[in-house]
Design an enzyme around this catalytic site. Structure first.
Site, mmCIF file in Angstrom:
data_model
loop_
_atom_site.group_PDB
_atom_site.id
_atom_site.type_symbol
_atom_site.label_atom_id
_atom_site.label_comp_id
_atom_site.label_asym_id
_atom_site.label_seq_id
_atom_site.Cartn_x
_atom_site.Cartn_y
_atom_site.Cartn_z
ATOM 1 N N LYS A 1 -31.046 21.467 -7.181
ATOM 2 C CA LYS A 1 -31.561 21.232 -5.824
ATOM 3 C C LYS A 1 -32.765 22.109 -5.511
ATOM 4 O O LYS A 1 -33.799 21.627 -5.035
ATOM 5 C CB LYS A 1 -30.436 21.501 -4.815
ATOM 6 C CG LYS A 1 -30.879 21.616 -3.383
ATOM 7 C CD LYS A 1 -29.712 21.932 -2.479
ATOM 8 C CE LYS A 1 -29.173 23.327 -2.700
ATOM 9 N NZ LYS A 1 -30.074 24.395 -2.207
ATOM 10 N N THR A 2 -32.645 23.416 -5.771
ATOM 11 C CA THR A 2 -33.740 24.334 -5.430
ATOM 12 C C THR A 2 -34.996 24.016 -6.233
ATOM 13 O O THR A 2 -36.118 24.083 -5.726
ATOM 14 C CB THR A 2 -33.298 25.793 -5.677
ATOM 15 O OG1 THR A 2 -32.090 26.049 -4.955
ATOM 16 C CG2 THR A 2 -34.372 26.767 -5.222
ATOM 17 N N ASP B 1 -33.850 22.481 3.583
ATOM 18 C CA ASP B 1 -32.834 22.805 2.579
ATOM 19 C C ASP B 1 -31.463 22.876 3.249
ATOM 20 O O ASP B 1 -31.355 23.217 4.432
ATOM 21 C CB ASP B 1 -33.175 24.150 1.927
ATOM 22 C CG ASP B 1 -32.340 24.414 0.687
ATOM 23 O OD1 ASP B 1 -31.681 23.484 0.184
ATOM 24 O OD2 ASP B 1 -32.351 25.571 0.208
ATOM 25 N N GLU B 2 -30.398 22.567 2.504
ATOM 26 C CA GLU B 2 -29.003 22.663 2.985
ATOM 27 C C GLU B 2 -28.823 21.906 4.308
ATOM 28 O O GLU B 2 -28.253 22.417 5.270
ATOM 29 C CB GLU B 2 -28.594 24.137 3.155
ATOM 30 C CG GLU B 2 -28.737 24.985 1.897
ATOM 31 C CD GLU B 2 -27.659 24.693 0.856
ATOM 32 O OE1 GLU B 2 -26.886 23.744 1.061
ATOM 33 O OE2 GLU B 2 -27.606 25.407 -0.156
ATOM 34 N N GLN C 1 -20.497 19.419 0.224
ATOM 35 C CA GLN C 1 -20.448 20.877 0.277
ATOM 36 C C GLN C 1 -20.651 21.398 1.703
ATOM 37 O O GLN C 1 -21.053 22.544 1.890
ATOM 38 C CB GLN C 1 -21.513 21.484 -0.643
ATOM 39 C CG GLN C 1 -21.288 21.208 -2.116
ATOM 40 C CD GLN C 1 -22.209 22.014 -3.013
ATOM 41 O OE1 GLN C 1 -22.066 23.222 -3.164
ATOM 42 N NE2 GLN C 1 -23.182 21.347 -3.610
ATOM 43 N N ARG D 1 -17.937 25.943 -8.835
ATOM 44 C CA ARG D 1 -18.526 27.249 -9.147
ATOM 45 C C ARG D 1 -18.328 27.585 -10.622
ATOM 46 O O ARG D 1 -18.958 28.502 -11.147
ATOM 47 C CB ARG D 1 -17.884 28.364 -8.318
ATOM 48 C CG ARG D 1 -18.000 28.294 -6.796
ATOM 49 C CD ARG D 1 -19.394 28.037 -6.319
ATOM 50 N NE ARG D 1 -19.603 26.622 -6.103
ATOM 51 C CZ ARG D 1 -20.786 26.055 -5.959
ATOM 52 N NH1 ARG D 1 -21.877 26.788 -6.030
ATOM 53 N NH2 ARG D 1 -20.901 24.752 -5.743
#
Length: 857
Positions: free
Chosen positions: A65-66, A253-254, A334, A680
Site C-alpha cells: 500500500k505505502t 492513506d488509511e 482492517q 501480522r
C-alpha cells in the site's frame, strides 16, 4: 475587428504536455524512463497510472500500500501533472508523512521540496486555520490546548454551573465533546438526547460555553482543528474555492480509519470549484449512520439525517461539479478503530460518494505464507459489511496455523514461553517474534514468565504492565505498608486520590524529615500533632496515617491478596477509577484486578514486592534482541516471522464489552481485529485459548472463540500445549470441525493413566498413551469444578466424568435464588456445587462463578 495589440480578456488555460509528444518524452527521459515503476505488479501499476477521476485502492494487508501511494505521487510529479504544492497528501501520523517524503526522494533521486501539504489531517487543518483565523474568531497565533489544559478549563466551567465534578467528572465531559467533534457536530448540532446525558441535561450548554471560552482565550483543542476548518469552508465559499482550485490531486492513506469530521473535510475539498454560494450538504453532519452490510449492498444509501439548512445540489449541478482527482487507499478489512470514532462506512460508500470511481484491488500479498493468508481470508468472509477481496500469494504454502488449548492462562504463558525458547534454539531471532493480546492485562502473565525464563522482551505501544501508572500507584501503597521508610512510595500516593495535600504540604514534610533525619511517614506523624497545617489538610493526613497503621496490623492476620483489595478500596483508589469516565478507565480497573491475581503466586507481601523489584530492574539495551509484546490494536502496520495470538476465547476475543455495546457492528470489528492479528505473521501464526481464565477477579470456565470455527480446517493444525501439566479436557462447547485430526501422541504413559483409559466406555484395551479422535481436547466434558490454586492442573477424565477437587465449603445459595454479579448482572442460580454456582444470567447467559462474587438480588 479585434485590435492587433489588444490582449484577450479570457484567461489562458493551463497547459499540459501532450501524451507521447516531445515534451512528455523528454520529461520521461529526464526521470530515467520512470524507473520507479519497475517491480510493480499489474494491479499496483494500474493504481499508480490511473490519475484522472476518483480512485479507491483496496489494499489488503502486506500488498504494498505505502509503495503504491508514494509511487503515485512520484508519477504525478514526473509526468508534470502537478507541482508539489498542488498535491494534498493526507496521512494519519507524522511518522508516515516522513516515511513518504524519504521514499519519494529515493524514487526521484532528489530531495522532495515544496510539498507543504503532505501531512496529517490535523497538521494540515492547523495550517489552513492559521491562514484564515480571523474568519473563525481566532488570531493566527492561537494556542492548541493539550488534554490537561482542556480538563482544567472544563473544571472551571463545571464549578461555574455548580455541577458536582465528582459525580460528573470533567474528563467524562471532555470525552463527550471530543466524540461530538469527531462527528463534525458544533454545539447547536448535538442531538438533544445526547446533550442531556451529562450534568443533569446541561451537556449541550457546557459544550457551547466551552467553545465560547476557547475563543476568549484565543485557543483551540485538537478536535477544533478539523471542526473549525469545516466551519471555515462552509461559511466562506471563496476560501473553499481557493483550496479546491489549489489542490489538483488529493491522496488519502488509511481511508478506512477516517472519522466523520475527516470525511466531511475531505468531501468539501474534493469537489470541483463551484461558483455557487452554498456548499452541498454532506452525509453525516447531524445524524444517523447505518450498520455495515445493511441494504442491498455495502454502498447502499444510508438513512438520511435530519434536514440541514444547506440545500442538496441538483443532479445536473452534481455532474457539472464532478469530483476531482482523489485517490483513497485503505482496507475495509482492517478498520479496527471504531472505539475512537473511525467509520468503516466511509470506505464502503466511496463509489456512492464519488460516482464513476474506479476501484482497484491489491490482493497479492508479499508478507505471509499461503496457509496464513487462507486462514485470514476465510475468517474475514464471515463479515457482511465489506467490499470483498481475497488475499493470495505466490509464496510457498508454509506451515499451517496452529490452534492450542491450555488449562489456564498460566499454562498458556508457560507453553508460549517454551515454544519461543524452542524457536530460539532453531536459530530464530527474538526480534522476529511477537505476542499479540486482545487486552493489556493479559501481558502480566507473559511478563512474569519471561522474567522467570530470562527472555528479553519489550512492550510496544505502551508501558510494561508493572510500569503502568495505576499499577505503580497500587504498588506504592503496598510498599509503604511493607516499609514505612519508603519515602518515594509515600510521596507518590500521599495525594492520590486527591486529599487536599498539595505540593506545599509535601514540601513541609520534606523539610521536617530532613531537619530531624527521619522518614517522610514519621515526619507526617509528627506534623499532624502540630498546627503547622491547615485543619482540613491536617485531618486528611491524619486519616491517611491511621489507615496505614490499620493496614499494617491487618497484614499479620489477613492474606496479602485480600489486604491489597482492602487497601485499594479503603484508600478510595478503586473508586477514583470507577468514577473516571475516560476511555481507558475500564482497562485500568482490569489491570488492578490482574495485579491482585498475580499476588496469589506468592506466600506473602514481602515476597511479591521482591519479585516486582526484579521485574522492574530488568532493562535491556535499546538494540537488544527481544520478544515484542503488544495489543492487537498496537500491532497495526507491523509484521513478524512468528506471531503468537493468545486468549482466543468468547468474552475476551471477541470482547464481551464490545458485543454488549455495539452488537453486530462490534462483532464485525472484532473479526477485523482477528484478521489484522493473523496477517501480522510472515511464516508462523500460533493461536491459543485457555479453558479457565480469571476475568474481573472471577475464575471463569471459557469456551474457545467463535473465530476458531471460522477458520478453514485445511489450513489449521491442532497441537498440544507445551505448558507442562496437561490441561485435562475442554469445556461444554461440543465437538469442533477440528476434531478429525491425527492422534496427538500423549505424553501420559503411566500404568495408572493406562488403567483409567482402559475403563473408558468403548476402550479397545490398548495400553498406549495416545489420544483417540473422541478423546480430543476439543470434545471433552465441561471441566468446571477444577482446582484453581497456584499449581493448577486439569482434572483427569475417568469414565466420562470429571474428578473435581471440592473446596469443602457449602454455599449459602440454593437453586432458583435471584443474585447479582458485578460484571454479568442479574441472574438465577440453577446449580450449586460446593461454593461454585452455575447461574443463568439475564443477559450474559449461563456462567460458572464462585459464590463470593455474587450477592442476593
Amino acid at each position: 475587428m479585434t485590435e492587433p495589440n489588444r490582449v484577450s480578456p479570457f484567461p489562458v488555460p493551463d497547459h499540459q504536455p501532450v501524451a507521447g509528444g516531445i515534451a512528455a518524452r523528454a520529461r520521461a527521459a529526464a526521470s530515467g524512463g520512470a524507473r520507479y515503476l519497475a517491480g510493480l505488479n499489474p494491479e499496483q501499476r494500474d493504481a499508480v497510472e490511473t490519475l484522472d477521476g476518483p480512485v479507491l485502492v483496496l489494499a489488503g494487508a502486506g500488498t504494498g500500500k505505502t509503495r503504491v501511494l508514494t509511487t503515485r505521487i512520484a508519477h504525478i510529479l514526473s509526468q508534470g501533472r502537478a507541482r508539489p504544492s498542488e498535491i494534498l497528501s493526507v496521512t494519519f501520523t507524522n511518522k508516515a508523512a516522513r516515511e513518504m517524503k524519504t521514499r519519494l526522494a529515493e524514487m526521484l533521486g532528489q530531495a522532495v521540496e515544496g510539498m507543504p501539504w503532505l501531512g496529517t489531517f490535523h497538521s494540515i487543518s492547523g495550517r489552513i486555520l492559521r491562514s484564515h483565523a480571523e474568519l473563525v474568531q481566532l488570531k493566527s497565533n492561537f494556542t492548541v490546548l493539550d488534554v490537561d489544559d482542556q480538563i482544567r478549563l472544563l473544571k472551571q466551567l463545571l464549578q461555574a454551573e455548580n455541577i458536582d465534578d465528582k459525580r460528573w467528572p470533567a474528563r467524562m465531559l471532555a470525552g463527550l465533546i471530543d466524540g461530538w467533534k469527531n462527528r463534525g457536530l458544533a454545539p447547536s448540532q448535538v442531538p438533544s438526547g445526547e446533550a442531556a446525558v451529562f450534568g443533569n441535561g446541561k451537556g449541550g450548554k457546557l459544550y457551547a460555553s466551552y467553545q465560547e471560552r476557547l475563543k476568549i482565550l484565543n485557543a483551540a483543542d485538537f478536535g477544533d482543528l478539523l471542526l473549525e476548518s469545516i466551519r471555515l469552508f462552509r461559511e466562506n465559499p471563496d476560501v473553499l474555492r481557493q483550496y479546491q482550485s489549489r489542490f489538483k490531486f488529493i491522496l488519502v492513506d488509511e481511508y478506512q480509519d477516517t472519522n466523520v469530521a475527516q470525511y466531511l473535510w475531505l468531501r468539501l475539498l474534493s469537489q470541483a470549484p463551484s461558483s455557487s454560494s452554498t456548499s452541498p450538504r454532506l452525509r453525516g453532519e447531524v445524524g444517523l449512520r447505518s450498520n455495515p452490510g445493511e441494504g442491498d449492498s455495502p454502498t447502499a444509501e444510508l438513512a438520511e439525517s435530519p434536514p440541514h439548512p444547506d440545500p442538496l445540489p441538483a443532479s445536473g449541478e452534481r455532474e457539472k461539479n464532478a469530483p476531482k482527482n482523489i485517490c483513497c487507499v485503505g482496507d475495509d478489512d482492517q478498520s479496527i478503530y471504531g472505539w475512537r470514532g473511525a467509520e468503516v462506512d466511509n470506505i464502503l460508500r466511496f463509489e456512492h460518494d464519488f460516482p464513476g470511481a474506479k476501484v482497484i484491488r491489491l490482493e497479492r500479498n508479499y508478507r505471509s505464507t499461503g496457509h496464513i493468508l487462507a486462514a485470514a481470508s476465510h475468517l474475514i468472509t464471515h463479515n457482511e459489511g465489506r467490499l470483498g477481496k481475497t488475499l493470495r500469494t505466490e509464496d510457498v504454502a508454509g506451515e499451517k496455523v496452529t490452534v492450542t488449548g491450555a488449562w489456564d492462562s498460566e499454562e498458556e504463558a508457560r507453553g508460549i514461553g517454551e515454544e519461543i525458547e524452542e524457536l530460539q534454539r532453531k536459530g530464530e531471532h527474538l526480534n522476529d517474534i511477537a505476542i499479540l493480546v486482545r487486552a493489556s492485562y493479559q501481558m502480566r502473565e507473559f511478563e512474569d514468565r519471561f522474567v522467570t525464563l530470562g527472555l528479553p522482551y519489550r512492550v510496544i505501544g505502551g508501558p510494561r504492565f508493572y510500569e503502568r501508572a495505576e499499577i505503580r500507584d497500587a504498588l506504592a501503597y503496598l510498599r509503604v505498608i511493607n516499609s514505612p521508610a519508603d519515602d518515594l512510595a509515600f510521596e507518590r500516593i500521599v495525594n492520590v486520590p486527591k486529599r487536599g495535600l498539595g505540593d506545599a504540604t509535601v514540601q513541609m514534610l520534606h523539610d521536617h524529615a530532613r531537619k530531624r533525619r527521619i522518614p517522610l511517614f514519621e515526619a507526617a506523624r509528627a506534623v499532624v500533632e502540630t498546627d503547622e497545617l491547615k485543619p482540613k489538610a491536617r485531618g486528611s493526613l491524619r486519616g491517611l496515617i491511621l489507615q496505614f497503621e490499620r493496614w499494617r496490623a491487618q497484614r499479620e492476620v489477613t492474606p496479602h491478596t485480600e489486604l491489597a483489595e482492602i487497601v485499594l478500596d479503603e484508600s478510595g483508589y478503586t473508586e477514583m477509577w470507577q468514577k473516571d469516565r475516560s476511555a481507558d478507565a475500564a482497562g485500568r480497573l482490569d489491570n488492578l484486578k490482574e495485579l491482585i491475581r498475580s499476588m496469589e503466586e506468592f506466600e506473602n507481601l514481602h515476597g511479591f514486592l521482591e519479585h516486582i523489584s526484579l521485574v522492574m530492574d530488568r532493562e535491556g539495551a535499546a538494540d537488544e534482541e527481544a520478544v515484542s509484546l503488544m495489543t492487537l490494536h498496537s500491532a497495526k502496520g507491523l509484521e513478524f516471522d512468528n506471531v503468537f495470538l493468545p486468549g482466543w476465547e468468547e468474552g475476551l476475543f471477541p470482547s464481551q464489552r464490545t458485543l454488549d455495546e455495539q452488537g453486530r457492528a462490534g462483532l464485525e470489528e472484532e473479526r477485523r481485529l482477528a484478521h489484522v492479528g493473523l496477517t501480522r505473521a510472515r511464516r508462523r501464526a500460533k493461536l491459543y485459548f485457555a479453558t479457565n481464565r480469571r476475568i474481573h477477579g472471577t475464575w471463569t470456565t471459557t469456551i474457545p472463540s467463535r473465530f476458531l470455527d471460522e477458520l478453514p480446517a485445511a489450513s489449521v493444525e491442532i497441537t498440544e500445549s507445551k505448558g507442562g501439566s496437561g490441561w485435562g479436557g475442554a469445556g461444554s462447547y461440543g465437538p469442533s470441525r477440528f476434531d478429525n485430526v491425527e492422534s496427538f501422541g500423549s505424553s501420559y504413559s503411566t500404568p495408572g493413566w493406562q488403567r483409567a483409559q482402559a475403563r473408558r466406555p468403548g476402550a479397545s484395551g490398548s495400553s498406549g498413551g495416545g489420544f483417540k479422535e473422541e478423546q480430543s481436547p476439543f470434545s471433552g466434558r465441561d471441566p468446571f469444578g477444577g482446582t484453581f490454586g497456584r499449581n493448577k492442573r486439569g482434572p483427569l477424565t475417568i469414565e466420562g466424568e470429571l474428578v473435581a477437587k471440592s473446596t469443602g465449603t457449602t454455599s449459602e445459595f440454593a437453586p432458583r435464588d435471584r443474585v447479582f454479579h458485578q460484571k454479568f448482572g442479574y441472574g438465577n442460580v440453577i446449580k450449586v456445587d460446593g461454593n461454585k454456582l452455575t447461574i443463568a444470567f439475564d443477559k450474559a447467559g449461563e456462567k460458572h462463578v464462585v459464590d463470593s462474587f455474587v450477592q442476593r438480588a
